[in-house]
Design a protein around this motif. Structure first.
Motif, PDB file in Angstrom:
ATOM      1  N   CYS A 198      14.180 -25.368 -19.278  1.00 26.23           N
ATOM      2  CA  CYS A 198      14.857 -24.705 -19.688  1.00 26.23           C
ATOM      3  C   CYS A 198      16.059 -23.730 -20.012  1.00 26.23           C
ATOM      4  CB  CYS A 198      13.749 -23.843 -20.844  1.00 26.23           C
ATOM      5  SG  CYS A 198      14.498 -23.900 -22.704  1.00 26.23           S
ATOM      6  N   ASN A 199      16.701 -23.522 -20.817  1.00 31.11           N
ATOM      7  CA  ASN A 199      17.870 -23.234 -21.232  1.00 31.11           C
ATOM      8  C   ASN A 199      18.835 -22.583 -22.676  1.00 31.11           C
ATOM      9  OD1 ASN A 199      21.707 -23.067 -20.810  1.00 31.11           O
ATOM     10  ND2 ASN A 199      21.021 -21.949 -19.241  1.00 31.11           N
ATOM     11  N   ALA A 200      18.931 -21.182 -22.475  1.00 36.25           N
ATOM     12  CA  ALA A 200      19.113 -21.691 -23.813  1.00 36.25           C
ATOM     13  C   ALA A 200      20.175 -19.901 -24.132  1.00 36.25           C
ATOM     14  CB  ALA A 200      17.760 -20.711 -24.808  1.00 36.25           C
ATOM     15  N   HIS A 201      21.472 -20.426 -24.387  1.00 36.28           N
ATOM     16  CA  HIS A 201      22.619 -19.469 -25.608  1.00 36.28           C
ATOM     17  C   HIS A 201      22.340 -18.960 -26.440  1.00 36.28           C
ATOM     18  CE1 HIS A 201      25.110 -22.235 -22.552  1.00 36.28           C
ATOM     19  NE2 HIS A 201      23.957 -22.177 -22.438  1.00 36.28           N
ATOM     20  N   VAL A 202      22.277 -17.456 -26.130  1.00 34.74           N
ATOM     21  CA  VAL A 202      21.075 -16.547 -26.869  1.00 34.74           C
ATOM     22  C   VAL A 202      22.040 -15.399 -27.521  1.00 34.74           C
ATOM     23  CG1 VAL A 202      19.770 -15.136 -27.506  1.00 34.74           C
ATOM     24  CG2 VAL A 202      19.057 -17.122 -26.426  1.00 34.74           C
ATOM     25  N   THR A 237      26.940 -14.040 -26.363  1.00 35.09           N
ATOM     26  CA  THR A 237      26.424 -14.669 -25.954  1.00 35.09           C
ATOM     27  C   THR A 237      26.116 -15.525 -24.660  1.00 35.09           C
ATOM     28  OG1 THR A 237      26.978 -16.626 -27.839  1.00 35.09           O
ATOM     29  CG2 THR A 237      25.704 -17.045 -26.452  1.00 35.09           C
ATOM     30  N   TYR A 238      24.591 -15.121 -24.032  1.00 37.89           N
ATOM     31  CA  TYR A 238      24.574 -15.233 -22.676  1.00 37.89           C
ATOM     32  C   TYR A 238      23.258 -16.451 -22.481  1.00 37.89           C
ATOM     33  CZ  TYR A 238      26.046 -10.409 -22.733  1.00 37.89           C
ATOM     34  OH  TYR A 238      26.874  -9.512 -22.662  1.00 37.89           O
ATOM     35  N   SER A 239      23.470 -16.696 -21.522  1.00 42.74           N
ATOM     36  CA  SER A 239      22.684 -17.949 -20.666  1.00 42.74           C
ATOM     37  C   SER A 239      21.497 -17.093 -20.403  1.00 42.74           C
ATOM     38  CB  SER A 239      23.532 -18.500 -20.269  1.00 42.74           C
ATOM     39  OG  SER A 239      22.316 -20.033 -19.497  1.00 42.74           O
TER      40      SER A 239
END
Length: 121
Positions: A95-99, A107-109
Motif C-alpha cells: 500500500c502507498n499513500a500520499h499523506v 504531502t509525503y509518500s
C-alpha cells in the motif's frame, strides 16, 4: 509519523478471492492519493491500482475487471478486492499513500510493509 498497515493476504486457490486492507494511522491530516502495488519474486514492483480522495480510480491492464480499489476516508483505509485470482497474481502487495500531516504542510509518500498473496492449487 504515519504508519500504513496492510492485511488480508494469504494462500488462495486459482479463481478465488481476497480482500486486502490498508489502514493509515498516526499524524494523518488528509490523504490525497492511495495506491496498491505488487512485487512478484524476481520482478520489479508494479502499480496495480490507484484511487483519489474523490474516488477516481485507475487500474493496470492486467487486473482490470478483476480488481477493485476503494477507500473509506473516515477510516483512512483503502481496500483492494481481488477476484478470479491467477497464479500470476502471486506477489507481495504494498500500500502507498500520499499523506498530509498538517493543514498547511507538504504531502509525503508512505509505504506499508506488504502482505503476501499466494495463488496456488
Amino acid at each position: 509519523q504515519v504508519q500504513l498497515v496492510e492485511s488480508g493476504g494469504g494462500l488462495v486457490q486459482p479463481g478465488g478471492s481476497l480482500r486486502l486492507s490498508c489502514a493509515a494511522s498516526g499524524s494523518v491530516f488528509s490523504i490525497n492519493y492511495m495506491a496498491w502495488y505488487r512485487q512478484a519474486p524476481g520482478k520489479q514492483r508494479e502499480l496495480v491500482a490507484t484511487i483519489t480522495t474523490e474516488a477516481s480510480t485507475n487500474y493496470a491492464d492486467s487486473v482490470k475487471g478483476r480488481f477493485t480499489i476503494s477507500r473509506d476516508n473516515a477510516k483512512n483505509t483503502a481496500y483492494l478486492q481481488i477476484n478470479s485470482l491467477k497464479p500470476t497474481d502471486t506477489a507481495v502487495y504494498y500500500c502507498n499513500a500520499h499523506v498530509r500531516t498538517t493543514a498547511l504542510g507538504a504531502t509525503y509518500s508512505y509505504w506499508g510493509q506488504g502482505t503476501q498473496v499466494t495463488v496456488s492449487s
